[in-house]
Design a protein around this motif. Structure first.
Motif, PDB file in Angstrom:
ATOM      1  N   ASP A 195       0.864  -1.175   0.000  1.00  0.00           N
ATOM      2  CA  ASP A 195       0.000   0.000   0.000  1.00  0.00           C
ATOM      3  C   ASP A 195       0.914   1.244   0.000  1.00  0.00           C
ATOM      4  O   ASP A 195       1.893   1.284  -0.743  1.00  0.00           O
ATOM      5  CB  ASP A 195      -0.950  -0.060   1.204  1.00  0.00           C
ATOM      6  N   THR A 196       0.655   2.253   0.815  1.00  0.00           N
ATOM      7  CA  THR A 196       1.503   3.441   0.815  1.00  0.00           C
ATOM      8  C   THR A 196       2.913   3.117   1.284  1.00  0.00           C
ATOM      9  O   THR A 196       3.854   3.861   0.980  1.00  0.00           O
ATOM     10  CB  THR A 196       0.882   4.539   1.700  1.00  0.00           C
ATOM     11  N   GLY A 197       3.095   2.014   2.008  1.00  0.00           N
ATOM     12  CA  GLY A 197       4.449   1.579   2.345  1.00  0.00           C
ATOM     13  C   GLY A 197       5.294   1.346   1.107  1.00  0.00           C
ATOM     14  O   GLY A 197       6.501   1.607   1.100  1.00  0.00           O
ATOM     15  N   GLY A 198       4.672   0.865   0.023  1.00  0.00           N
ATOM     16  CA  GLY A 198       5.395   0.679  -1.227  1.00  0.00           C
ATOM     17  C   GLY A 198       5.777   1.999  -1.877  1.00  0.00           C
ATOM     18  O   GLY A 198       6.817   2.102  -2.534  1.00  0.00           O
ATOM     19  N   ALA A 199       4.942   3.019  -1.696  1.00  0.00           N
ATOM     20  CA  ALA A 199       5.301   4.353  -2.181  1.00  0.00           C
ATOM     21  C   ALA A 199       6.537   4.863  -1.441  1.00  0.00           C
ATOM     22  O   ALA A 199       7.443   5.459  -2.048  1.00  0.00           O
ATOM     23  CB  ALA A 199       4.134   5.310  -1.996  1.00  0.00           C
ATOM     24  N   LEU A 200       6.592   4.624  -0.126  1.00  0.00           N
ATOM     25  CA  LEU A 200       7.764   5.028   0.651  1.00  0.00           C
ATOM     26  C   LEU A 200       9.014   4.302   0.160  1.00  0.00           C
ATOM     27  O   LEU A 200      10.097   4.897   0.065  1.00  0.00           O
ATOM     28  CB  LEU A 200       7.530   4.740   2.133  1.00  0.00           C
ATOM     29  N   VAL A 201       8.887   3.014  -0.160  1.00  0.00           N
ATOM     30  CA  VAL A 201      10.034   2.263  -0.669  1.00  0.00           C
ATOM     31  C   VAL A 201      10.523   2.874  -1.985  1.00  0.00           C
ATOM     32  O   VAL A 201      11.733   3.014  -2.204  1.00  0.00           O
ATOM     33  CB  VAL A 201       9.685   0.773  -0.840  1.00  0.00           C
ATOM     34  N   GLN A 202       9.600   3.254  -2.859  1.00  0.00           N
ATOM     35  CA  GLN A 202      10.017   3.880  -4.119  1.00  0.00           C
ATOM     36  C   GLN A 202      10.782   5.174  -3.880  1.00  0.00           C
ATOM     37  O   GLN A 202      11.763   5.466  -4.574  1.00  0.00           O
ATOM     38  CB  GLN A 202       8.793   4.146  -4.990  1.00  0.00           C
ATOM     39  N   LEU A 203      10.357   5.962  -2.912  1.00  0.00           N
ATOM     40  CA  LEU A 203      11.078   7.187  -2.581  1.00  0.00           C
ATOM     41  C   LEU A 203      12.489   6.865  -2.089  1.00  0.00           C
ATOM     42  O   LEU A 203      13.458   7.543  -2.461  1.00  0.00           O
ATOM     43  CB  LEU A 203      10.312   7.985  -1.526  1.00  0.00           C
ATOM     44  N   LEU A 204      12.624   5.836  -1.263  1.00  0.00           N
ATOM     45  CA  LEU A 204      13.945   5.433  -0.783  1.00  0.00           C
ATOM     46  C   LEU A 204      14.810   4.913  -1.920  1.00  0.00           C
ATOM     47  O   LEU A 204      16.026   5.177  -1.964  1.00  0.00           O
ATOM     48  CB  LEU A 204      13.808   4.364   0.297  1.00  0.00           C
ATOM     49  N   MET A 205      14.227   4.170  -2.840  1.00  0.00           N
ATOM     50  CA  MET A 205      14.977   3.639  -3.974  1.00  0.00           C
ATOM     51  C   MET A 205      15.546   4.762  -4.842  1.00  0.00           C
ATOM     52  O   MET A 205      16.631   4.628  -5.419  1.00  0.00           O
ATOM     53  CB  MET A 205      14.074   2.737  -4.825  1.00  0.00           C
ATOM     54  N   GLY A 206      14.825   5.879  -4.907  1.00  0.00           N
ATOM     55  CA  GLY A 206      15.277   6.983  -5.739  1.00  0.00           C
ATOM     56  C   GLY A 206      16.291   7.873  -5.067  1.00  0.00           C
ATOM     57  O   GLY A 206      17.249   8.336  -5.700  1.00  0.00           O
ATOM     58  N   ASP A 207      16.114   8.126  -3.767  1.00  0.00           N
ATOM     59  CA  ASP A 207      16.934   9.125  -3.084  1.00  0.00           C
ATOM     60  C   ASP A 207      17.924   8.552  -2.082  1.00  0.00           C
ATOM     61  O   ASP A 207      18.889   9.227  -1.721  1.00  0.00           O
ATOM     62  CB  ASP A 207      16.026  10.123  -2.344  1.00  0.00           C
ATOM     63  N   ARG A 208      17.695   7.343  -1.604  1.00  0.00           N
ATOM     64  CA  ARG A 208      18.563   6.777  -0.565  1.00  0.00           C
ATOM     65  C   ARG A 208      18.876   5.318  -0.873  1.00  0.00           C
ATOM     66  O   ARG A 208      18.863   4.452   0.007  1.00  0.00           O
ATOM     67  CB  ARG A 208      17.898   6.928   0.814  1.00  0.00           C
ATOM     68  N   ALA A 209      19.198   5.054  -2.136  1.00  0.00           N
ATOM     69  CA  ALA A 209      19.405   3.679  -2.592  1.00  0.00           C
ATOM     70  C   ALA A 209      20.549   2.995  -1.868  1.00  0.00           C
ATOM     71  O   ALA A 209      20.558   1.765  -1.704  1.00  0.00           O
ATOM     72  CB  ALA A 209      19.653   3.665  -4.098  1.00  0.00           C
ATOM     73  N   GLU A 210      21.529   3.771  -1.398  1.00  0.00           N
ATOM     74  CA  GLU A 210      22.688   3.161  -0.737  1.00  0.00           C
ATOM     75  C   GLU A 210      22.312   2.495   0.583  1.00  0.00           C
ATOM     76  O   GLU A 210      23.049   1.653   1.099  1.00  0.00           O
ATOM     77  CB  GLU A 210      23.769   4.219  -0.493  1.00  0.00           C
ATOM     78  N   ARG A 211      21.163   2.832   1.146  1.00  0.00           N
ATOM     79  CA  ARG A 211      20.746   2.250   2.416  1.00  0.00           C
ATOM     80  C   ARG A 211      19.992   0.942   2.238  1.00  0.00           C
ATOM     81  O   ARG A 211      19.662   0.282   3.215  1.00  0.00           O
ATOM     82  CB  ARG A 211      19.869   3.255   3.182  1.00  0.00           C
ATOM     83  N   ILE A 212      19.677   0.587   1.011  1.00  0.00           N
ATOM     84  CA  ILE A 212      18.818  -0.565   0.722  1.00  0.00           C
ATOM     85  C   ILE A 212      19.635  -1.650   0.034  1.00  0.00           C
ATOM     86  O   ILE A 212      20.355  -1.379  -0.925  1.00  0.00           O
ATOM     87  CB  ILE A 212      17.646  -0.155  -0.187  1.00  0.00           C
ATOM     88  N   GLY A 213      19.498  -2.890   0.510  1.00  0.00           N
ATOM     89  CA  GLY A 213      20.138  -4.004  -0.169  1.00  0.00           C
ATOM     90  C   GLY A 213      19.278  -4.568  -1.282  1.00  0.00           C
ATOM     91  O   GLY A 213      19.762  -4.881  -2.368  1.00  0.00           O
ATOM     92  N   ARG A 214      17.981  -4.692  -0.994  1.00  0.00           N
ATOM     93  CA  ARG A 214      16.998  -5.187  -1.953  1.00  0.00           C
ATOM     94  C   ARG A 214      15.680  -4.502  -1.641  1.00  0.00           C
ATOM     95  O   ARG A 214      15.500  -3.969  -0.544  1.00  0.00           O
ATOM     96  CB  ARG A 214      16.826  -6.710  -1.830  1.00  0.00           C
ATOM     97  N   ALA A 215      14.761  -4.526  -2.586  1.00  0.00           N
ATOM     98  CA  ALA A 215      13.463  -3.885  -2.377  1.00  0.00           C
ATOM     99  C   ALA A 215      12.352  -4.825  -2.811  1.00  0.00           C
ATOM    100  O   ALA A 215      12.514  -5.607  -3.761  1.00  0.00           O
ATOM    101  CB  ALA A 215      13.370  -2.573  -3.153  1.00  0.00           C
TER     102      ALA A 215
END
Length: 288
Positions: free
Chosen positions: A96-116
């Protein structure tokens, strides 16, 4: 539930512990960490699962008056949560909106994420999503006291199951959704937060279009899980996201509406387990 003090205020979260692959699981508007309860109970045997209750309307601790409760602001709060707990490289999962938050992180803070992992979520121009989202954002224009009166209706199952409420979000999760509206019905300070969040969301409804432009730059593994019967998040958006991302796999789940963790928790746990095993760095047993 554990607690952590972040710049916006106190955040409650569940941490199952363990030394398996780390998952950070994010919920949507007017929801809390219990969205993931059954899925996490399955995954906790071999994963460390962290599930924060974000300030999206069903939280129990009010945020500071100056906290940024826009969705980009909440995404930054997730990033702070990841940093403070040393979860860099975790798999970040959003429904749901949690997935929208993940997309924002993927765009601006990708270095903090190993996988999405994106599970039936807002994307592109689908914000606010469907009749449910439009009704909620419209209600957010009310003064907090009137918003509280509006949400009092959610005590009744017959009203929760309407298309303007949770009826198109879950087939069989009504017992969980019944609990989500209690904080905003009972707490004036939480109502104020919810109204602030909804008004900020209404002020920038095109934020996911800008986020989508940055997604092709995210080259880490992504799993896109979409409910085949979703009537709020178009299944075509799941296919479009999978095409847009360089290293993505799409799975459509039958017999589920948007909230797959409520409707098909065992199937979702199976898919997440397969994904973390298939994409783990060679020789890694942790978050990688």
């Amino acid at each position: 539930m554990e607690r952590i003090e972040l710049t916006a205020g106190t955040i409650e979260y569940e941490d199952t512990g363990g030394d398996g692959p780390v998952l950070v699981l994010l919920h949507g508007m007017m929801m809390d960490a219990t969205l993931w309860e059954t899925t996490v109970a399955d995954l906790a045997a071999d994963h460390r699962c962290l599930v924060p209750t974000l300030p999206l309307g069903a939280h129990r601790h009010p945020m500071r008056p100056d906290a940024d409760l826009s969705l980009p602001g909440v995404a930054r709060l997730v990033s702070e949560f990841v940093d403070r707990l040393g979860l860099g490289g975790a798999t970040v999962v959003g429904n749901d909106t949690g997935g929208a938050l993940v997309q924002l992180l993927m765009g601006d803070r990708a270095e903090r994420i190993g996988r999405a992992v994106l599970v039936s979520c807002e994307a592109f121009d689908n914000f606010p999503p469907g009749l449910t989202g439009r009704t909620l954002v419209a209600a957010g224009k009310l003064p907090p006291a009137l918003f509280g009166l509006f949400m009092q209706q959610m005590r009744l199952r017959v009203l929760r199951r309407l298309p303007v409420a949770f009826g198109r979000l879950t087939k069989r999760g009504d017992a969980v959704t019944a609990r989500w509206t209690a904080p905003v019905r009972q707490r004036p300070d939480v109502r104020r937060d919810a109204v602030r969040m909804l008004r900020a969301a209404a002020a920038d409804p095109r934020f996911l279009l800008a986020a989508a432009e940055r997604l092709p730059g995210f080259r880490k593994p992504v799993l896109v899980v979409w409910a085949g019967e979703d009537r709020v998040m178009p299944p075509g958006h799941g296919r479009r996201l999978a095409r847009l991302l360089p290293d993505a796999r799409l799975v459509e789940v039958a017999d589920s509406y948007t909230l797959v963790p409520l409707d098909r928790p065992a199937e979702l746990a199976r898919l997440l387990r397969e994904f973390t095993r298939a994409t783990a760095p060679s020789g890694s047993v942790g978050s990688g």
